[in-house]
Design a protein around this motif. Structure first.
Motif, PDB file in Angstrom:
ATOM      1  N   LEU A   1     -19.017   5.273   5.995  1.00 17.00           N
ATOM      2  CA  LEU A   1     -17.708   5.599   5.425  1.00 17.00           C
ATOM      3  C   LEU A   1     -17.452   4.794   4.159  1.00 17.00           C
ATOM      4  O   LEU A   1     -16.669   5.195   3.315  1.00 17.00           O
ATOM      5  CB  LEU A   1     -16.590   5.319   6.437  1.00 17.00           C
ATOM      6  N   ARG A   2     -18.080   3.642   4.061  1.00 17.83           N
ATOM      7  CA  ARG A   2     -17.946   2.830   2.837  1.00 17.83           C
ATOM      8  C   ARG A   2     -19.225   2.046   2.649  1.00 17.83           C
ATOM      9  O   ARG A   2     -19.707   1.400   3.579  1.00 17.83           O
ATOM     10  CB  ARG A   2     -16.760   1.864   2.955  1.00 17.83           C
TER      11      ARG A   2
ATOM     12  N   GLU B   1     -17.527  -5.982  -0.287  1.00 15.47           N
ATOM     13  CA  GLU B   1     -16.863  -5.710   1.004  1.00 15.47           C
ATOM     14  C   GLU B   1     -17.901  -5.361   2.076  1.00 15.47           C
ATOM     15  O   GLU B   1     -19.066  -5.072   1.775  1.00 15.47           O
ATOM     16  CB  GLU B   1     -15.880  -4.549   0.963  1.00 15.47           C
TER      17      GLU B   1
ATOM     18  N   ARG C   1       0.838  -1.204   0.000  1.00 17.12           N
ATOM     19  CA  ARG C   1       0.000   0.000   0.000  1.00 17.12           C
ATOM     20  C   ARG C   1       0.870   1.250   0.000  1.00 17.12           C
ATOM     21  O   ARG C   1       1.795   1.350   0.790  1.00 17.12           O
ATOM     22  CB  ARG C   1      -0.881   0.024   1.257  1.00 17.12           C
TER      23      ARG C   1
ATOM     24  N   PRO D   1      -6.453   2.914   8.007  1.00 20.83           N
ATOM     25  CA  PRO D   1      -6.699   2.004   9.122  1.00 20.83           C
ATOM     26  C   PRO D   1      -7.310   0.686   8.657  1.00 20.83           C
ATOM     27  O   PRO D   1      -8.005   0.635   7.644  1.00 20.83           O
ATOM     28  CB  PRO D   1      -7.670   2.792  10.001  1.00 20.83           C
ATOM     29  N   LEU D   2      -7.039  -0.371   9.402  1.00 19.01           N
ATOM     30  CA  LEU D   2      -7.512  -1.714   9.044  1.00 19.01           C
ATOM     31  C   LEU D   2      -8.704  -2.104   9.911  1.00 19.01           C
ATOM     32  O   LEU D   2      -8.843  -1.628  11.037  1.00 19.01           O
ATOM     33  CB  LEU D   2      -6.400  -2.739   9.277  1.00 19.01           C
ATOM     34  N   ILE D   3      -9.516  -3.004   9.390  1.00 17.71           N
ATOM     35  CA  ILE D   3     -10.637  -3.519  10.168  1.00 17.71           C
ATOM     36  C   ILE D   3     -10.126  -4.614  11.113  1.00 17.71           C
ATOM     37  O   ILE D   3      -9.350  -5.486  10.711  1.00 17.71           O
ATOM     38  CB  ILE D   3     -11.733  -4.059   9.231  1.00 17.71           C
TER      39      ILE D   3
ATOM     40  N   VAL E   1     -11.306   2.748  16.141  1.00 19.74           N
ATOM     41  CA  VAL E   1     -11.019   1.416  15.591  1.00 19.74           C
ATOM     42  C   VAL E   1     -12.269   0.877  14.908  1.00 19.74           C
ATOM     43  O   VAL E   1     -13.389   1.078  15.384  1.00 19.74           O
ATOM     44  CB  VAL E   1     -10.520   0.448  16.693  1.00 19.74           C
TER      45      VAL E   1
ATOM     46  N   PRO F   1      -7.335  -6.642   6.269  1.00 17.78           N
ATOM     47  CA  PRO F   1      -7.880  -6.021   5.062  1.00 17.78           C
ATOM     48  C   PRO F   1      -8.042  -7.112   4.004  1.00 17.78           C
ATOM     49  O   PRO F   1      -7.711  -8.276   4.261  1.00 17.78           O
ATOM     50  CB  PRO F   1      -6.786  -5.039   4.655  1.00 17.78           C
ATOM     51  N   SER F   2      -8.547  -6.753   2.849  1.00 19.01           N
ATOM     52  CA  SER F   2      -8.690  -7.759   1.787  1.00 19.01           C
ATOM     53  C   SER F   2      -7.311  -8.272   1.378  1.00 19.01           C
ATOM     54  O   SER F   2      -6.322  -7.529   1.381  1.00 19.01           O
ATOM     55  CB  SER F   2      -9.434  -7.165   0.601  1.00 19.01           C
TER      56      SER F   2
ATOM     57  N   VAL G   1     -17.082   1.650  13.342  1.00 20.44           N
ATOM     58  CA  VAL G   1     -15.961   2.453  13.843  1.00 20.44           C
ATOM     59  C   VAL G   1     -16.360   3.089  15.172  1.00 20.44           C
ATOM     60  O   VAL G   1     -17.370   3.784  15.265  1.00 20.44           O
ATOM     61  CB  VAL G   1     -15.547   3.538  12.823  1.00 20.44           C
TER      62      VAL G   1
HETATM   63  P1  AMP Z   1      -9.987  -2.770   3.760  1.00 20.32           P
HETATM   64  O1  AMP Z   1      -8.600  -2.419   4.217  1.00 20.32           O
HETATM   65  O2  AMP Z   1     -10.060  -3.000   2.287  1.00 20.32           O
HETATM   66  O3  AMP Z   1     -10.592  -3.852   4.562  1.00 20.32           O
HETATM   67  O4  AMP Z   1     -10.855  -1.461   4.019  1.00 20.32           O
HETATM   68  C1  AMP Z   1     -11.042  -0.988   5.312  1.00 20.32           C
HETATM   69  C2  AMP Z   1     -11.964   0.195   5.272  1.00 20.32           C
HETATM   70  O5  AMP Z   1     -12.344   0.562   6.589  1.00 20.32           O
HETATM   71  C3  AMP Z   1     -11.296   1.411   4.656  1.00 20.32           C
HETATM   72  O6  AMP Z   1     -12.219   2.119   3.884  1.00 20.32           O
HETATM   73  C4  AMP Z   1     -10.866   2.193   5.892  1.00 20.32           C
HETATM   74  O7  AMP Z   1     -10.682   3.553   5.625  1.00 20.32           O
HETATM   75  C5  AMP Z   1     -12.021   1.916   6.843  1.00 20.32           C
HETATM   76  N1  AMP Z   1     -11.602   2.045   8.243  1.00 20.32           N
HETATM   77  C6  AMP Z   1     -10.990   1.125   8.988  1.00 20.32           C
HETATM   78  N2  AMP Z   1     -10.724   1.590  10.233  1.00 20.32           N
HETATM   79  C7  AMP Z   1     -11.184   2.855  10.282  1.00 20.32           C
HETATM   80  C8  AMP Z   1     -11.188   3.878  11.274  1.00 20.32           C
HETATM   81  N3  AMP Z   1     -10.662   3.687  12.490  1.00 20.32           N
HETATM   82  N4  AMP Z   1     -11.740   5.050  10.950  1.00 20.32           N
HETATM   83  C9  AMP Z   1     -12.267   5.237   9.729  1.00 20.32           C
HETATM   84  N5  AMP Z   1     -12.284   4.323   8.736  1.00 20.32           N
HETATM   85  C10 AMP Z   1     -11.753   3.125   9.002  1.00 20.32           C
END
Ligand code: AMP
Ligand code: MG
Length: 324
Positions: free
Chosen positions: A194-195, A180, A57, A62-64, A118, A142-143, A98
């Motif tokens: 946010l998505r 997703e 990247r 940020p990651l889920i 988070v 993440p994916s 989040v």
């Molecule tokens: P991915 O990495 O493809 O799983 O995407 C994760 C998504 O979650 C992205 O759009 C990130 O911006 C969003 N995301 C994850 N953690 C946060 C956070 N703490 N605040 C805002 N957006 C987050």
């Protein structure tokens, strides 16, 4: 040389090995109902840094963090009434929520890209659930694809995209949802998407009433509201980059070779000059030095290779946040 990546068909044995790899700081690709995730122990900075490196990247987002259920989510994020309501309706499932990070969450700061929030999700896929239970901790995922490529919905896609970067891939066949997860932010008064993803805005509004749309538009179109500009971490004091001669009133962040001892204090992102180690320490280091007793933070040059690009991207943005 990288050890070859092993793909294992789903079984108890595969789950046990995957949990072991996670404990050891390894990377494990596993199926969720949405897409395959590239997982690491969300408490381990180095393991999380390896996710960013594997995905190549160009920036830190940020990651889920995947958890088994609402109880587990409550050990990392400040669960409020809305979050509880959504989790009861949509978890386990394709919804990421989040929330403010708990101060003692023990999560890697890199997982949140330095933010105080988070994103938490309890996935519905039985293999993802098995892995979370067996591992017994939070999994950042993440994916499981390189940046800019489409998300993987089969184990072969993961291998094609990431090669040997994962230590292990659990093959659970095709993902059923393919889209997703939806990401919803419950940190402010009004919930904001946010998505967009597998859980629709209409489904969310049935539970919450009106929900803001703060998703980033595709194709680089101008955001419709300031809320749509992604939040990024930046220190409160000014930051200077590519510095080799820090001032006496500045805090210095070295990379590799130590500085000249001129600065008020010095921390080293990676004494051995490794960019993955530097990424693992970046946010914790900036936070530690973000104190009003310093006039600013001066950062040594970081090589613009591999994950170093994401480090430099974050540092440039943080430096620009203070420029007039
Ligand atoms: P991915 O990495 O493809 O799983 O995407 C994760 C998504 O979650 C992205 O759009 C990130 O911006 C969003 N995301 C994850 N953690 C946060 C956070 N703490 N605040 C805002 N957006 C987050
Ligand atoms: Mg993705």
């Amino acid at each position: 040389m990288e050890a070859p990546c092993t793909t294992l068909p789903a079984s108890d044995e595969a789950i046990a090995r995957a949990a072991e790899r996670l404990h050891d700081g390894g990377l494990v690709a596993f199926p969720t109902e949405t897409v395959y995730g590239l997982g690491a122990d969300a408490r381990n900075d180095d393991a999380v840094a390896r996710i960013f490196a594997a995905k190549d990247r160009p920036s830190f987002n940020p990651l889920i963090v995947h958890v088994a259920d609402l109880d587990a989510a409550g050990t990392y994020g400040a669960v409020n009434d809305l979050a509880r309501m959504l989790a009861e309706r949509f978890w386990p499932g394709p919804l990421s929520i989040v929330l403010p990070r708990l101060p003692d969450s023990g999560l890697s700061l890199l997982v949140s890209a330095g933010l105080d929030t988070v994103a938490l999700r309890a996935p519905a896929h039985p293999l993802a659930q098995d892995l979370l239970t067996r591992f017994g901790g939070p999994i950042a995922a993440p994916s499981a694809n390189r940046a800019g490529e489409v998300s993987p919905t089969a184990a072969t896609h993961v291998l094609e995209s990431l090669g040997n970067a994962p230590d292990l891939i659990i093959d659970g066949g095709h993902c059923t949802v393919g889209l997703e997860s939806t990401v919803i932010d419950l940190c402010d008064e009004r919930p904001a998407i946010l998505r967009h993803g597998a859980v629709t805005r209409e489904q969310l509004e049935e539970q919450l009433g009106a929900v803001d749309d703060a998703s980033i538009p595709e194709s680089g179109a101008a955001p419709r509201s300031p809320g749509q500009i992604a939040r990024h971490y930046a220190p409160a004091i000014p930051i200077r980059i590519n510095v080799t001669d820090p001032r006496p009133d500045e805090a210095f962040v070295a990379f590799g070779v130590p500085g000249t001892n001129n600065a008020a204090v010095e921390l080293n992102l990676s004494p051995s000059g490794e960019v993955i180690e530097a990424a693992a320490r970046l946010f914790a280091t900036l936070r530690e030095l973000d104190r009003p007793e310093f006039t600013g933070i001066a950062v040594a040059p970081v090589p613009d290779i591999g994950i170093g690009r994401a480090i430099n991207d974050r540092l440039r943005r943080a430096a620009a946040a203070h420029a007039d």
